[in-house]
Design a protein around this motif. Structure first.
Motif, PDB file in Angstrom:
ATOM      1  N   TYR A 545       0.819  -1.215   0.000  1.00 29.53           N
ATOM      2  CA  TYR A 545       0.000   0.000   0.000  1.00 29.53           C
ATOM      3  C   TYR A 545       0.854   1.268   0.000  1.00 29.53           C
ATOM      4  CZ  TYR A 545      -4.024  -2.919   0.922  1.00 29.53           C
ATOM      5  OH  TYR A 545      -5.016  -3.860   0.811  1.00 29.53           O
ATOM      6  N   GLU A 546       0.387   2.226  -0.725  1.00 31.46           N
ATOM      7  CA  GLU A 546       0.971   3.569  -0.692  1.00 31.46           C
ATOM      8  C   GLU A 546       0.274   4.349   0.416  1.00 31.46           C
ATOM      9  OE1 GLU A 546       0.496   7.784  -3.117  1.00 31.46           O
ATOM     10  OE2 GLU A 546      -0.192   5.902  -4.041  1.00 31.46           O
ATOM     11  N   GLN A 547       1.031   4.898   1.329  1.00 34.69           N
ATOM     12  CA  GLN A 547       0.451   5.726   2.388  1.00 34.69           C
ATOM     13  C   GLN A 547       0.398   7.175   1.903  1.00 34.69           C
ATOM     14  OE1 GLN A 547       2.520   5.415   6.113  1.00 34.69           O
ATOM     15  NE2 GLN A 547       1.039   6.658   7.239  1.00 34.69           N
ATOM     16  N   VAL A 548      -0.781   7.772   1.947  1.00 31.32           N
ATOM     17  CA  VAL A 548      -0.971   9.132   1.437  1.00 31.32           C
ATOM     18  C   VAL A 548      -0.510  10.135   2.482  1.00 31.32           C
ATOM     19  CG1 VAL A 548      -2.660  10.830   0.607  1.00 31.32           C
ATOM     20  CG2 VAL A 548      -2.911   8.398   0.009  1.00 31.32           C
ATOM     21  N   PHE A 549       0.297  11.105   2.061  1.00 33.39           N
ATOM     22  CA  PHE A 549       0.795  12.114   2.994  1.00 33.39           C
ATOM     23  C   PHE A 549       0.363  13.537   2.627  1.00 33.39           C
ATOM     24  CE2 PHE A 549       3.658   8.594   3.919  1.00 33.39           C
ATOM     25  CZ  PHE A 549       3.593   8.590   5.311  1.00 33.39           C
ATOM     26  N   ASP A 550      -0.514  13.685   1.632  1.00 34.08           N
ATOM     27  CA  ASP A 550      -1.124  14.992   1.390  1.00 34.08           C
ATOM     28  C   ASP A 550      -1.921  15.391   2.632  1.00 34.08           C
ATOM     29  OD1 ASP A 550      -0.122  14.994  -1.127  1.00 34.08           O
ATOM     30  OD2 ASP A 550      -2.008  14.584  -2.152  1.00 34.08           O
ATOM     31  N   ILE A 551      -2.090  16.694   2.806  1.00 29.68           N
ATOM     32  CA  ILE A 551      -2.951  17.149   3.901  1.00 29.68           C
ATOM     33  C   ILE A 551      -4.266  17.668   3.333  1.00 29.68           C
ATOM     34  CG2 ILE A 551      -0.997  17.738   5.373  1.00 29.68           C
ATOM     35  CD1 ILE A 551      -1.762  20.718   4.820  1.00 29.68           C
ATOM     36  N   LEU A 552      -5.224  17.832   4.206  1.00 30.91           N
ATOM     37  CA  LEU A 552      -6.556  18.277   3.803  1.00 30.91           C
ATOM     38  C   LEU A 552      -6.608  19.782   3.576  1.00 30.91           C
ATOM     39  CD1 LEU A 552      -8.809  16.186   6.177  1.00 30.91           C
ATOM     40  CD2 LEU A 552      -9.063  16.289   3.691  1.00 30.91           C
ATOM     41  N   ASP A 553      -7.419  20.152   2.596  1.00 31.65           N
ATOM     42  CA  ASP A 553      -7.798  21.551   2.415  1.00 31.65           C
ATOM     43  C   ASP A 553      -8.284  22.088   3.760  1.00 31.65           C
ATOM     44  OD1 ASP A 553      -8.964  23.961   1.685  1.00 31.65           O
ATOM     45  OD2 ASP A 553     -10.670  23.019   0.660  1.00 31.65           O
ATOM     46  N   VAL A 554      -7.739  23.241   4.185  1.00 27.20           N
ATOM     47  CA  VAL A 554      -8.093  23.798   5.488  1.00 27.20           C
ATOM     48  C   VAL A 554      -9.584  24.114   5.567  1.00 27.20           C
ATOM     49  CG1 VAL A 554      -7.673  26.223   4.927  1.00 27.20           C
ATOM     50  CG2 VAL A 554      -7.256  25.399   7.260  1.00 27.20           C
ATOM     51  N   TRP A 555     -10.240  24.287   4.405  1.00 23.91           N
ATOM     52  CA  TRP A 555     -11.688  24.513   4.420  1.00 23.91           C
ATOM     53  C   TRP A 555     -12.433  23.251   4.866  1.00 23.91           C
ATOM     54  CZ3 TRP A 555     -13.311  29.214   4.658  1.00 23.91           C
ATOM     55  CH2 TRP A 555     -12.572  30.239   4.051  1.00 23.91           C
ATOM     56  N   PHE A 556     -11.842  22.089   4.622  1.00 21.34           N
ATOM     57  CA  PHE A 556     -12.465  20.871   5.145  1.00 21.34           C
ATOM     58  C   PHE A 556     -12.376  20.870   6.666  1.00 21.34           C
ATOM     59  CE2 PHE A 556     -12.898  16.420   6.300  1.00 21.34           C
ATOM     60  CZ  PHE A 556     -13.927  15.997   5.478  1.00 21.34           C
ATOM     61  N   ASP A 557     -11.216  21.305   7.195  1.00 20.40           N
ATOM     62  CA  ASP A 557     -11.069  21.447   8.649  1.00 20.40           C
ATOM     63  C   ASP A 557     -12.205  22.294   9.221  1.00 20.40           C
ATOM     64  OD1 ASP A 557      -8.636  20.281   8.065  1.00 20.40           O
ATOM     65  OD2 ASP A 557      -7.482  21.607   9.362  1.00 20.40           O
ATOM     66  N   SER A 558     -12.322  23.513   8.687  1.00 16.58           N
ATOM     67  CA  SER A 558     -13.313  24.431   9.242  1.00 16.58           C
ATOM     68  C   SER A 558     -14.723  23.963   8.939  1.00 16.58           C
ATOM     69  CB  SER A 558     -13.095  25.854   8.717  1.00 16.58           C
ATOM     70  OG  SER A 558     -13.172  25.891   7.311  1.00 16.58           O
ATOM     71  N   GLY A 559     -14.896  23.236   7.822  1.00 14.66           N
ATOM     72  CA  GLY A 559     -16.210  22.684   7.515  1.00 14.66           C
ATOM     73  C   GLY A 559     -16.657  21.635   8.509  1.00 14.66           C
ATOM     74  N   CYS A 560     -15.706  21.071   9.250  1.00 14.91           N
ATOM     75  CA  CYS A 560     -16.022  20.041  10.264  1.00 14.91           C
ATOM     76  C   CYS A 560     -16.240  20.624  11.658  1.00 14.91           C
ATOM     77  CB  CYS A 560     -14.896  19.016  10.343  1.00 14.91           C
ATOM     78  SG  CYS A 560     -14.694  17.999   8.867  1.00 14.91           S
ATOM     79  N   THR A 561     -16.076  21.925  11.842  1.00 13.78           N
ATOM     80  CA  THR A 561     -16.141  22.478  13.200  1.00 13.78           C
ATOM     81  C   THR A 561     -17.476  22.217  13.870  1.00 13.78           C
ATOM     82  OG1 THR A 561     -16.805  24.653  12.340  1.00 13.78           O
ATOM     83  CG2 THR A 561     -14.445  24.290  12.718  1.00 13.78           C
ATOM     84  N   HIS A 562     -18.543  22.156  13.072  1.00 11.67           N
ATOM     85  CA  HIS A 562     -19.861  21.896  13.671  1.00 11.67           C
ATOM     86  C   HIS A 562     -19.907  20.518  14.332  1.00 11.67           C
ATOM     87  CE1 HIS A 562     -21.455  19.042  10.561  1.00 11.67           C
ATOM     88  NE2 HIS A 562     -20.540  19.641   9.815  1.00 11.67           N
ATOM     89  N   VAL A 563     -19.079  19.598  13.852  1.00 13.46           N
ATOM     90  CA  VAL A 563     -19.082  18.242  14.399  1.00 13.46           C
ATOM     91  C   VAL A 563     -18.415  18.213  15.768  1.00 13.46           C
ATOM     92  CG1 VAL A 563     -18.468  15.837  13.995  1.00 13.46           C
ATOM     93  CG2 VAL A 563     -18.991  17.333  12.043  1.00 13.46           C
ATOM     94  N   PHE A 564     -17.172  18.740  15.830  1.00 16.61           N
ATOM     95  CA  PHE A 564     -16.455  18.601  17.106  1.00 16.61           C
ATOM     96  C   PHE A 564     -16.825  19.672  18.128  1.00 16.61           C
ATOM     97  CE2 PHE A 564     -13.218  20.222  14.027  1.00 16.61           C
ATOM     98  CZ  PHE A 564     -12.967  21.481  14.554  1.00 16.61           C
TER      99      PHE A 564
END
Length: 939
Positions: A545-564
């Motif tokens: 397996y290739e392990q992915v080391f890209d990071i997430l768009d920071v908008w995905f981070d902030s888009g999840c704030t309602h969850v945590f």
């Protein structure tokens, strides 16, 4: 003549220690300290426990830099929302938060490295992330204190941070929900790419600025033309403002629909003065001829199939390899005659239309331009050179144009084309479209697509102002797939394993659970190559397996704030979904949209019920603020000079739904507005000195008309204020409050009744009624003002009730809707209008020193309206006008146009009472007592 007696000690004068001078910069920090000592936020939560909730979810500001005026406006509005909902009796908590990952912080840390002549890539990634985390935390602490200084009440000791380990684990968990449901794929598409920052960018991270570029016309020799053989040997002309894309050209697009429009729109074959034959749109031929300095003669117009199946060769075909391959002509309806030549060169690596058209025809991207904007070293033309965004590299005398000119392919080149071009809003550098393998969330996959869910959620959401619905709707309707991946270090990793044989990512809940738990315990540093087997477990081999080391768009981070925040239970005062999201209008393409897509993808609906947007703050001239221009307004300095309540009053007085202004003169006007409100409270405090429940008149029906009319005005305003709160119309809220204080109270009610307050007997019904109404006004006004002037309202409340709890624990005042009296309001509206007519000549007499005060004035007035005459004479209209005598009589002379006539204005001959200073017939000489004052003093 009797000796004049001094009656000063016999009148009641307002008494209060509440100062006229506010001194807000000195007082506000002390009030803030008391709130913290009292733990006011949690005390308020206890007081509202079990009540209906109103949840405003805080959009995370970026933990980078001092608070600016936009931050101040935004957080004041949020505070106003929570405080007004709390005032209505709801439980409206506020949990602030910060966005901590992503390129802006990473860029700042890299800047520090560059100053020390260090290379970020030579630093261990964990060490680099630790510096990013420390940088973000430092700015969180600074911004927290700055925003608190505005009087914003919230759970400041426990904010949410996207870089908290729990938050990072939740973001990973939400990503894996997309993966597990099949809403994730890896594909090569052109995306916005910053060669300076070496990462893909989201649309929200891009801003457009005007630039001047090199425009070139390039000749591609046609080598095959099965439909029209005579085209062989002619040259197709393409035009571009990005010369650097020519080395990656793979095709030429034409629009077959041109031939169906008009003769002028057709493609034509031209004989040129340089001995060549050129093919291009007839509509654009003259513009091309001017650029190239050629004379053109039309040989023939081409039919609608003339370019079908034709093939050209690249002007650098002699280099062999990639450049020797044929360049087919492909039909594309996006080709226009707005500019250029009507033929468009296709570089699928560097354009969305290019990519789609070439992909549909089996032409794949080449990935020739690397992350730093240079051609890869093995590229056959200009290998290892660049950067492609450098104007010198693209200039008419740069390497691209020079090589094309030597090869006979360059027909025209000039560095004078002005147009709008995308830039990274962080580095301010130009960006490019670059095809790279990235991770995407598809917008249109499945029976119920993410786009469909998002559009339905938009339809179900309340937008304030309403135009926000169309704005975000048009963006979502036309947006491409969501690019999730970034090629950076500081952020939440895309925690996927990809099968090296199939190219598919591993979708195993047990593996995913181990990953989430590790990040919850250790943060993003837990995602490292050395632990791949640990996460894969015994069922899989890491080498497969290739392990992915890209990071997430920071908008995905902030888009999840309602969850945590709303769902996690970490803040029990919160709940999901939020009643309101509130940010600037630019967030329709940013946080509002990323939250919408994230929530619709995992929960099928928006995480909010309503969205409120505000415009941008401009300088006093309506210009965009800029540090380089020097027209910024620093809220920190304004607070040092004027206090936070002045900024709050400004923010809540403007029409924040549109772009609005701030400047020294505007703030002076706000300070004057504040002064008037403060003086209203000062008068109320002084006039209520010594007021007791025994003095209260409980039966409103017993009160004089004026008091009942003022209670009507209060009840009417109360209803309008509630509507304003529901509509988030704080501009109207503040205006209602200010107008009522200034026009209805200070300039009218207080003015008329000061004589009664000073001189009537303490037990008289009239004076008791007045003070009762003042008490009602005090309790109402201080509550209404509390969400706006948070510090001043506390000071006012404590001035009257020094041992009481905070004013901010109080609820909406109990204003009896039964006080509404339409008939009484109609009568007094006419009387106030008539009073203004009388006050005008009195003011003239005062200005011309005919009278020293209005109490010396005599005015005689005739009115045509018999009903108005009756109303004026149904009460002591002289008292209402604060004059010596006002006589209102009627007349019916139709030859007179004026409905009202002042027939006399002058000074009274009556003597002045030594106690109340009124000029009355009964006063025998100046200084003697009138009947009322005599009765008050002597019984």
């Amino acid at each position: 003549m009797t000796e004049k007696q001094d009656y000063k000690d016999t009148v009641f004068l307002p008494k209060t220690e509440f100062p006229m001078k506010a001194g807000l910069p000195q007082k506000e920090p002390g009030i803030l300290a008391r709130w913290e000592e009292q733990d006011l936020y949690h005390k308020l939560r206890e007081a509202r426990a079990g009540r209906e909730k109103f949840i405003l979810h805080d959009g995370p500001p970026y933990a980078n830099g001092d608070m600016h005026i936009g931050h101040a406006l935004n957080h004041i509005l949020k505070d106003m929302v929570c405080r007004t909902q709390t005032l209505l009796g709801k439980d409206a908590p506020y949990v602030p938060g910060w966005d901590c990952h992503g390129l802006p912080i990473e860029w700042k840390v890299e800047e520090q490295y560059r100053k020390k002549k260090l290379n970020k890539d030579e630093v261990p990634v964990k060490e680099f992330r630790a510096e990013c985390r420390a940088y973000a935390q430092a700015w969180v602490d600074i911004q927290r204190d700055q925003i608190k200084r505005l009087g914003v009440l919230g759970n400041w000791d426990k904010p949410y941070l996207t870089m908290d380990f729990d938050s990072e684990a939740t973001i990973v968990s939400e990503l894996l929900k997309f993966a597990e449901s099949g809403q994730l794929y890896r594909g090569a598409k052109p995306v916005m790419w910053s060669p300076v920052e070496k990462t893909a960018l989201a649309e929200a991270e891009v801003e457009y600025e005007d630039i001047t570029s090199t425009q070139i016309d390039v000749a591609f020799e046609i080598v095959e033309a099965p439909e029209v053989p005579k085209l062989v040997g002619a040259f197709a002309v393409i035009w571009t403002t990005t010369p650097w894309t020519i080395p990656v050209n793979q095709a030429i697009a034409y629009n077959p629909a041109f031939e169906q429009l008009s003769y002028e729109a057709c493609y034509g074959v031209y004989a040129a003065s340089d001995g060549r034959r050129y093919v291009l749109s007839q509509a654009l031929a003259s513009a091309f001829a001017a650029r190239a300095g050629l004379e053109l003669t039309l040989e023939s117009a081409l039919s609608d199939i003339s370019l079908k199946g034709a093939v050209a060769r690249h002007p650098m075909h002699h280099l062999g390899g990639f450049f020797a391959k044929p360049r087919p002509f492909l039909p594309g309806d996006f080709v226009t005659t707005d500019s250029g030549t009507g033929l468009v060169h296709m570089a699928p690596d560097h354009g969305e239309d290019d990519f789609d058209l070439c992909k549909a025809n089996g032409i794949e991207p080449q990935f020739a331009v690397e992350s730093d904007g240079k051609y890869r070293a093995d590229w056959g033309w200009l290998g290892g050179q660049g950067s492609v965004i450098n104007p010198k590299f693209n200039a008419p005398d740069g390497p691209i144009c020079t090589d094309l000119r030597e090869a006979g392919g360059l027909l025209a080149a000039s560095a004078d084309y002005q147009h709008s071009y995308p830039h990274s809003w962080r580095s301010k550098a130009k960006v490019i479209y670059r095809c790279t393998p990235q991770w995407f969330v598809p917008m249109d996959r499945g029976d119920s697509t993410l786009r469909q869910k998002a559009m339905q959620a938009i339809a179900d959401t309340r937008f304030v102002p309403e135009k926000g619905r169309n704005r975000i709707g048009s963006m979502v309707e036309g947006r491409p797939d969501w690019v999730l991946s970034r090629q950076r270090a500081w952020g939440v990793p895309i925690t996927l394993f990809v099968d090296r044989k199939t190219g598919q990512y591993l979708n195993d809940p047990a593996v995913n659970a181990r990953i989430v738990e590790a990040i919850k315990a250790e943060g993003v540093d837990a995602w490292e190559a050395a632990r791949a087997q640990e996460y894969l477990g015994s069922d899989y081999k890491a080498e497969d397996y290739e392990q992915v080391f890209d990071i997430l768009d920071v908008w995905f981070d902030s888009g999840c704030t309602h969850v945590f925040t709303l769902e996690s239970g970490k803040w029990p005062e919160l709940q999901w979904p939020a009643d309101l999201y509130l940010e600037g209008s630019d967030q329709h393409r940013g946080w509002f949209q990323s939250s919408l897509l994230q929530s619709c993808g995992t929960r099928g609906r928006a995480p909010y019920n309503a969205v409120l947007t505000h415009g941008f703050t401009m300088d006093a001239k309506g210009l965009k603020m800029s540090k380089s221009v020097g027209n910024t307004v620093d809220p920190l300095k304004v607070m040092e000079t004027n206090g936070a309540d002045i900024i709050r009053l400004w923010a809540l007085s403007v029409d924040f739904t549109e772009d609005h202004r701030i400047g020294d003169e505007i703030l002076k006007g706000v300070a004057d507005q504040y002064r008037k409100l403060r003086n209203t409270f000062r008068y109320l405090l002084g006039a209520l000195d010594g007021f007791s429940e025994e003095e209260r008149v409980s039966d409103v029906a017993q009160m004089p008309e004026l008091e009942r009319y003022v209670l009507h005005l209060l009840a009417d305003m109360d209803a309008k204020l509630k509507i304003a709160v529901n509509d988030f119309d704080y501009n109207s809220y503040v205006r209602l409050l200010s107008d009522f204080a200034n026009n209805d109270l200070s300039a009218f009610f207080f003015d008329i009744r000061k004589d009664c307050l000073y001189c009537d007997a303490p037990d008289s019904l009239k004076r008791r009624s007045y003070r009762t109404v003042l008490d009602i006004l005090f309790h109402s006004m201080v509550r209404y003002a509390a969400p706006v002037l948070v510090f001043t309202a506390e000071e006012v409340w404590a001035s009257r009730y020094p041992d009481a709890d905070s004013v901010h624990l109080l609820e909406w005042p109990e204003v009896d809707a039964g006080w509404i009296n339409v008939n009484l309001s109609d009568k007094w509206s006419h009387l106030r209008d008539l009073r203004s007519t009388v006050l005008e000549p009195i003011e003239v007499m005062r200005r011309e020193k005919i009278v020293g005060s209005s109490l010396e004035a005599v005015v005689k007035l005739r009115v045509k309206d018999a009903f108005l005459e009756e109303r004026a004479n149904s009460l002591d209209f002289t008292e209402i006008c604060i004059a010596a005598e006002v006589e209102v009589t009627g007349f019916t002379d139709d030859s007179v146009d004026d409905a009202r006539q002042i027939t006399f204005s002058g000074k009274t001959t009556n003597h002045k009472c030594g106690r109340c200073w009124r000029h009355l017939p009964e006063v025998e000489e100046d200084g003697a007592l009138c009947g009322r004052c005599d009765e008050v003093l002597n019984g």
